[in-house]
Write a protein that holds these residues in place. Structure first.
Motif, PDB file in Angstrom:
ATOM      1  N   SER A   1       0.839  -1.191   0.000  1.00 25.34           N
ATOM      2  CA  SER A   1       0.000   0.000   0.000  1.00 25.34           C
ATOM      3  C   SER A   1       0.874   1.241   0.000  1.00 25.34           C
ATOM      4  O   SER A   1       2.092   1.169   0.145  1.00 25.34           O
ATOM      5  CB  SER A   1      -0.937   0.000   1.213  1.00 25.34           C
ATOM      6  OG  SER A   1      -0.193  -0.018   2.409  1.00 25.34           O
ATOM      7  N   CYS A   2       0.218   2.378  -0.158  1.00 27.15           N
ATOM      8  CA  CYS A   2       0.912   3.659  -0.182  1.00 27.15           C
ATOM      9  C   CYS A   2       0.340   4.544   0.909  1.00 27.15           C
ATOM     10  O   CYS A   2      -0.875   4.645   1.073  1.00 27.15           O
ATOM     11  CB  CYS A   2       0.726   4.320  -1.546  1.00 27.15           C
ATOM     12  SG  CYS A   2       1.317   6.023  -1.606  1.00 27.15           S
ATOM     13  N   SER A   3       1.221   5.179   1.662  1.00 26.05           N
ATOM     14  CA  SER A   3       0.792   6.074   2.722  1.00 26.05           C
ATOM     15  C   SER A   3       0.581   7.475   2.162  1.00 26.05           C
ATOM     16  O   SER A   3       1.412   8.000   1.437  1.00 26.05           O
ATOM     17  CB  SER A   3       1.838   6.106   3.836  1.00 26.05           C
ATOM     18  OG  SER A   3       1.440   6.981   4.856  1.00 26.05           O
TER      19      SER A   3
ATOM     20  N   GLY B   1      15.061   6.218   2.285  1.00 26.86           N
ATOM     21  CA  GLY B   1      15.491   6.650   0.966  1.00 26.86           C
ATOM     22  C   GLY B   1      14.544   7.716   0.461  1.00 26.86           C
ATOM     23  O   GLY B   1      13.650   8.163   1.189  1.00 26.86           O
ATOM     24  N   PRO B   2      14.700   8.167  -0.789  1.00 26.26           N
ATOM     25  CA  PRO B   2      13.780   9.172  -1.347  1.00 26.26           C
ATOM     26  C   PRO B   2      12.323   8.743  -1.239  1.00 26.26           C
ATOM     27  O   PRO B   2      11.441   9.569  -1.004  1.00 26.26           O
ATOM     28  CB  PRO B   2      14.229   9.276  -2.810  1.00 26.26           C
ATOM     29  CG  PRO B   2      15.666   8.874  -2.785  1.00 26.26           C
ATOM     30  CD  PRO B   2      15.768   7.805  -1.740  1.00 26.26           C
ATOM     31  N   ILE B   3      12.067   7.432  -1.451  1.00 23.43           N
ATOM     32  CA  ILE B   3      10.758   6.853  -1.159  1.00 23.43           C
ATOM     33  C   ILE B   3      10.969   5.845  -0.042  1.00 23.43           C
ATOM     34  O   ILE B   3      11.562   4.793  -0.238  1.00 23.43           O
ATOM     35  CB  ILE B   3      10.136   6.172  -2.391  1.00 23.43           C
ATOM     36  CG1 ILE B   3       9.867   7.212  -3.478  1.00 23.43           C
ATOM     37  CG2 ILE B   3       8.847   5.457  -2.010  1.00 23.43           C
ATOM     38  CD1 ILE B   3       9.259   6.637  -4.738  1.00 23.43           C
ATOM     39  N   THR B   4      10.528   6.181   1.147  1.00 22.70           N
ATOM     40  CA  THR B   4      10.708   5.310   2.304  1.00 22.70           C
ATOM     41  C   THR B   4       9.791   4.103   2.175  1.00 22.70           C
ATOM     42  O   THR B   4       8.650   4.218   1.713  1.00 22.70           O
ATOM     43  CB  THR B   4      10.381   6.078   3.596  1.00 22.70           C
ATOM     44  OG1 THR B   4      11.246   7.209   3.676  1.00 22.70           O
ATOM     45  CG2 THR B   4      10.581   5.211   4.822  1.00 22.70           C
ATOM     46  N   MET B   5      10.294   2.942   2.592  1.00 18.77           N
ATOM     47  CA  MET B   5       9.500   1.715   2.587  1.00 18.77           C
ATOM     48  C   MET B   5       9.480   1.143   3.990  1.00 18.77           C
ATOM     49  O   MET B   5      10.515   1.048   4.647  1.00 18.77           O
ATOM     50  CB  MET B   5      10.076   0.699   1.607  1.00 18.77           C
ATOM     51  CG  MET B   5      10.052   1.158   0.157  1.00 18.77           C
ATOM     52  SD  MET B   5      10.822  -0.030  -0.998  1.00 18.77           S
ATOM     53  CE  MET B   5      12.575   0.245  -0.632  1.00 18.77           C
ATOM     54  N   ILE B   6       8.295   0.756   4.459  1.00 23.46           N
ATOM     55  CA  ILE B   6       8.130   0.187   5.797  1.00 23.46           C
ATOM     56  C   ILE B   6       7.540  -1.211   5.660  1.00 23.46           C
ATOM     57  O   ILE B   6       6.529  -1.390   4.969  1.00 23.46           O
ATOM     58  CB  ILE B   6       7.192   1.054   6.655  1.00 23.46           C
ATOM     59  CG1 ILE B   6       7.672   2.513   6.672  1.00 23.46           C
ATOM     60  CG2 ILE B   6       7.087   0.508   8.077  1.00 23.46           C
ATOM     61  CD1 ILE B   6       6.689   3.473   7.289  1.00 23.46           C
ATOM     62  N   THR B   7       8.157  -2.189   6.321  1.00 17.60           N
ATOM     63  CA  THR B   7       7.656  -3.550   6.200  1.00 17.60           C
ATOM     64  C   THR B   7       7.838  -4.340   7.481  1.00 17.60           C
ATOM     65  O   THR B   7       8.796  -4.140   8.216  1.00 17.60           O
ATOM     66  CB  THR B   7       8.352  -4.291   5.032  1.00 17.60           C
ATOM     67  OG1 THR B   7       7.829  -5.623   4.938  1.00 17.60           O
ATOM     68  CG2 THR B   7       9.863  -4.358   5.233  1.00 17.60           C
ATOM     69  N   ASP B   8       6.882  -5.217   7.743  1.00 15.78           N
ATOM     70  CA  ASP B   8       6.992  -6.181   8.835  1.00 15.78           C
ATOM     71  C   ASP B   8       7.190  -7.590   8.287  1.00 15.78           C
ATOM     72  O   ASP B   8       7.101  -8.573   9.016  1.00 15.78           O
ATOM     73  CB  ASP B   8       5.754  -6.132   9.732  1.00 15.78           C
ATOM     74  CG  ASP B   8       4.477  -6.524   8.988  1.00 15.78           C
ATOM     75  OD1 ASP B   8       4.530  -6.729   7.752  1.00 15.78           O
ATOM     76  OD2 ASP B   8       3.417  -6.614   9.632  1.00 15.78           O
ATOM     77  N   GLY B   9       7.456  -7.682   6.993  1.00 14.07           N
ATOM     78  CA  GLY B   9       7.626  -8.971   6.337  1.00 14.07           C
ATOM     79  C   GLY B   9       6.377  -9.408   5.602  1.00 14.07           C
ATOM     80  O   GLY B   9       6.444  -9.932   4.490  1.00 14.07           O
ATOM     81  N   ALA B  10       5.216  -9.170   6.197  1.00 13.38           N
ATOM     82  CA  ALA B  10       3.948  -9.541   5.561  1.00 13.38           C
ATOM     83  C   ALA B  10       3.405  -8.401   4.712  1.00 13.38           C
ATOM     84  O   ALA B  10       2.879  -8.622   3.617  1.00 13.38           O
ATOM     85  CB  ALA B  10       2.924  -9.944   6.616  1.00 13.38           C
ATOM     86  N   HIS B  11       3.521  -7.175   5.203  1.00 17.54           N
ATOM     87  CA  HIS B  11       2.994  -6.008   4.504  1.00 17.54           C
ATOM     88  C   HIS B  11       4.126  -5.036   4.175  1.00 17.54           C
ATOM     89  O   HIS B  11       5.149  -4.998   4.854  1.00 17.54           O
ATOM     90  CB  HIS B  11       1.943  -5.303   5.356  1.00 17.54           C
ATOM     91  CG  HIS B  11       0.766  -6.161   5.699  1.00 17.54           C
ATOM     92  ND1 HIS B  11       0.753  -6.975   6.816  1.00 17.54           N
ATOM     93  CD2 HIS B  11      -0.412  -6.350   5.072  1.00 17.54           C
ATOM     94  CE1 HIS B  11      -0.395  -7.624   6.853  1.00 17.54           C
ATOM     95  NE2 HIS B  11      -1.122  -7.269   5.810  1.00 17.54           N
ATOM     96  N   LEU B  12       3.898  -4.244   3.133  1.00 20.99           N
ATOM     97  CA  LEU B  12       4.873  -3.243   2.718  1.00 20.99           C
ATOM     98  C   LEU B  12       4.137  -1.940   2.430  1.00 20.99           C
ATOM     99  O   LEU B  12       3.153  -1.922   1.684  1.00 20.99           O
ATOM    100  CB  LEU B  12       5.621  -3.699   1.456  1.00 20.99           C
ATOM    101  CG  LEU B  12       6.659  -2.736   0.896  1.00 20.99           C
ATOM    102  CD1 LEU B  12       7.883  -2.687   1.811  1.00 20.99           C
ATOM    103  CD2 LEU B  12       7.088  -3.153  -0.504  1.00 20.99           C
ATOM    104  N   ILE B  13       4.603  -0.857   3.043  1.00 20.27           N
ATOM    105  CA  ILE B  13       3.994   0.458   2.839  1.00 20.27           C
ATOM    106  C   ILE B  13       5.031   1.390   2.218  1.00 20.27           C
ATOM    107  O   ILE B  13       6.141   1.526   2.746  1.00 20.27           O
ATOM    108  CB  ILE B  13       3.498   1.058   4.162  1.00 20.27           C
ATOM    109  CG1 ILE B  13       2.476   0.132   4.828  1.00 20.27           C
ATOM    110  CG2 ILE B  13       2.887   2.438   3.933  1.00 20.27           C
ATOM    111  CD1 ILE B  13       2.065   0.579   6.214  1.00 20.27           C
ATOM    112  N   TYR B  14       4.691   2.025   1.112  1.00 20.83           N
ATOM    113  CA  TYR B  14       5.540   3.033   0.488  1.00 20.83           C
ATOM    114  C   TYR B  14       5.142   4.413   1.015  1.00 20.83           C
ATOM    115  O   TYR B  14       3.954   4.715   1.149  1.00 20.83           O
ATOM    116  CB  TYR B  14       5.369   3.011  -1.034  1.00 20.83           C
ATOM    117  CG  TYR B  14       5.842   1.747  -1.691  1.00 20.83           C
ATOM    118  CD1 TYR B  14       7.175   1.567  -2.044  1.00 20.83           C
ATOM    119  CD2 TYR B  14       4.939   0.715  -1.976  1.00 20.83           C
ATOM    120  CE1 TYR B  14       7.603   0.394  -2.652  1.00 20.83           C
ATOM    121  CE2 TYR B  14       5.365  -0.462  -2.587  1.00 20.83           C
ATOM    122  CZ  TYR B  14       6.698  -0.610  -2.917  1.00 20.83           C
ATOM    123  OH  TYR B  14       7.126  -1.764  -3.512  1.00 20.83           O
TER     124      TYR B  14
END
Length: 260
Positions: free
Chosen positions: A41-43, A226-239
């Motif tokens: 998903s995207c924040s 980074g310029p586009i930060t990515m957050i993940t817990d392994g199952a989900h990924l948020i840009y």
């Protein structure tokens, strides 16, 4: 383009590094499309809405986060001060910061609402744990450690991590494989690596796929900076496409750590 606006959702080609020079700054406008639930998903700015709500009128400081920050060194005193400033600005109720004893007088004047504890340093200018470490760690909800501590701080960092029972935020010099081994499986743990620190942690180039795999393996939440930060817990990924050149300055990562 100087700015690309992606309407409705974040389009995947805009994330590819080969297209970055053509995209420029990236912003996403949510127009309420029923996209359903996805593992990616995207924040957008609406993600901040829950923390903008008024606090309970009957609350007090100990109910708004008891934060312990450990960082800084003789040669890099600024990082831990930025940690503290960001934690206070983000709403931390009770902030205690440990840093070199020589820096304490200047820091305490800058942000008097925090509690400052000066720790001794060794011949390399790295802070050492206090003798009453367990007492210091008692009744703290979260420990942020690593910012500005220097590459010779591994022993100090591991001692703090091993004895702390609450949630952990590992930044900068705490982002090493041996430090991660000291984390209790009972703790929630957030890692904040940039590309170089991710390579040091994993031996792999930073990417969404590598980040998800490492988060799943270590049972942590990873914020890939980074310029586009990515957050993940392994199952989900948020840009998070809300960064850009404003992040291209020393100290932005220290502020991020304090906010988290």
């Amino acid at each position: 383009a100087d700015l690309t606006i992606s309407i409705g959702s974040l389009k995947r080609p805009l994330l590819e590094s080969k297209n970055s020079a053509a995209v420029g700054r990236l912003r996403v406008i949510d127009i309420g499309l029923p996209l359903g639930i996805s593992t990616e998903s995207c924040s957008t700015l609406s993600a901040l809405d829950p923390i903008k709500k008024p606090r309970n009128s009957r609350t007090e400081k100990r109910q708004q986060g008891r934060i312990l920050i450990v960082g800084g060194s003789q040669s890099m005193p600024g990082a831990v001060i930025m940690n503290t400033a960001a934690a206070l600005q983000a709403g931390g109720g009770l902030v205690t910061t440990c840093l070199p004893v020589s820096v304490r007088p200047r820091a305490a004047v800058t942000y008097p609402e925090a509690m400052w504890k000066g720790l001794p340093i060794n011949h390399s200018g790295v802070i050492l744990p206090p003798q009453n470490l367990s007492k210091l760690l008692n009744q703290k909800d979260v420990l942020l450690i690593g910012s500005g501590m220097g590459e010779k701080s591994s022993s100090t960092i591991k001692q703090f991590i091993k004895k702390f029972a609450g949630d952990l935020i590992l930044d900068a010099d705490a982002l090493r494989p041996d430090s991660l081994k000291s984390v209790s499986k009972k703790s929630n743990c957030v890692l904040l690596p940039h590309a170089g620190e991710f390579l040091r942690l994993t031996g792999k180039k930073m990417s969404a796929e590598a980040g998800r795999a490492f988060a799943l393996k270590t049972k942590t939440v990873i914020v890939l900076k980074g310029p586009i930060t990515m957050i993940t817990d392994g199952a989900h990924l948020i840009y998070v496409p809300l960064g850009g050149p404003i992040l291209a300055r020393g100290g932005s990562g220290d502020c991020l750590a304090g906010i988290i």
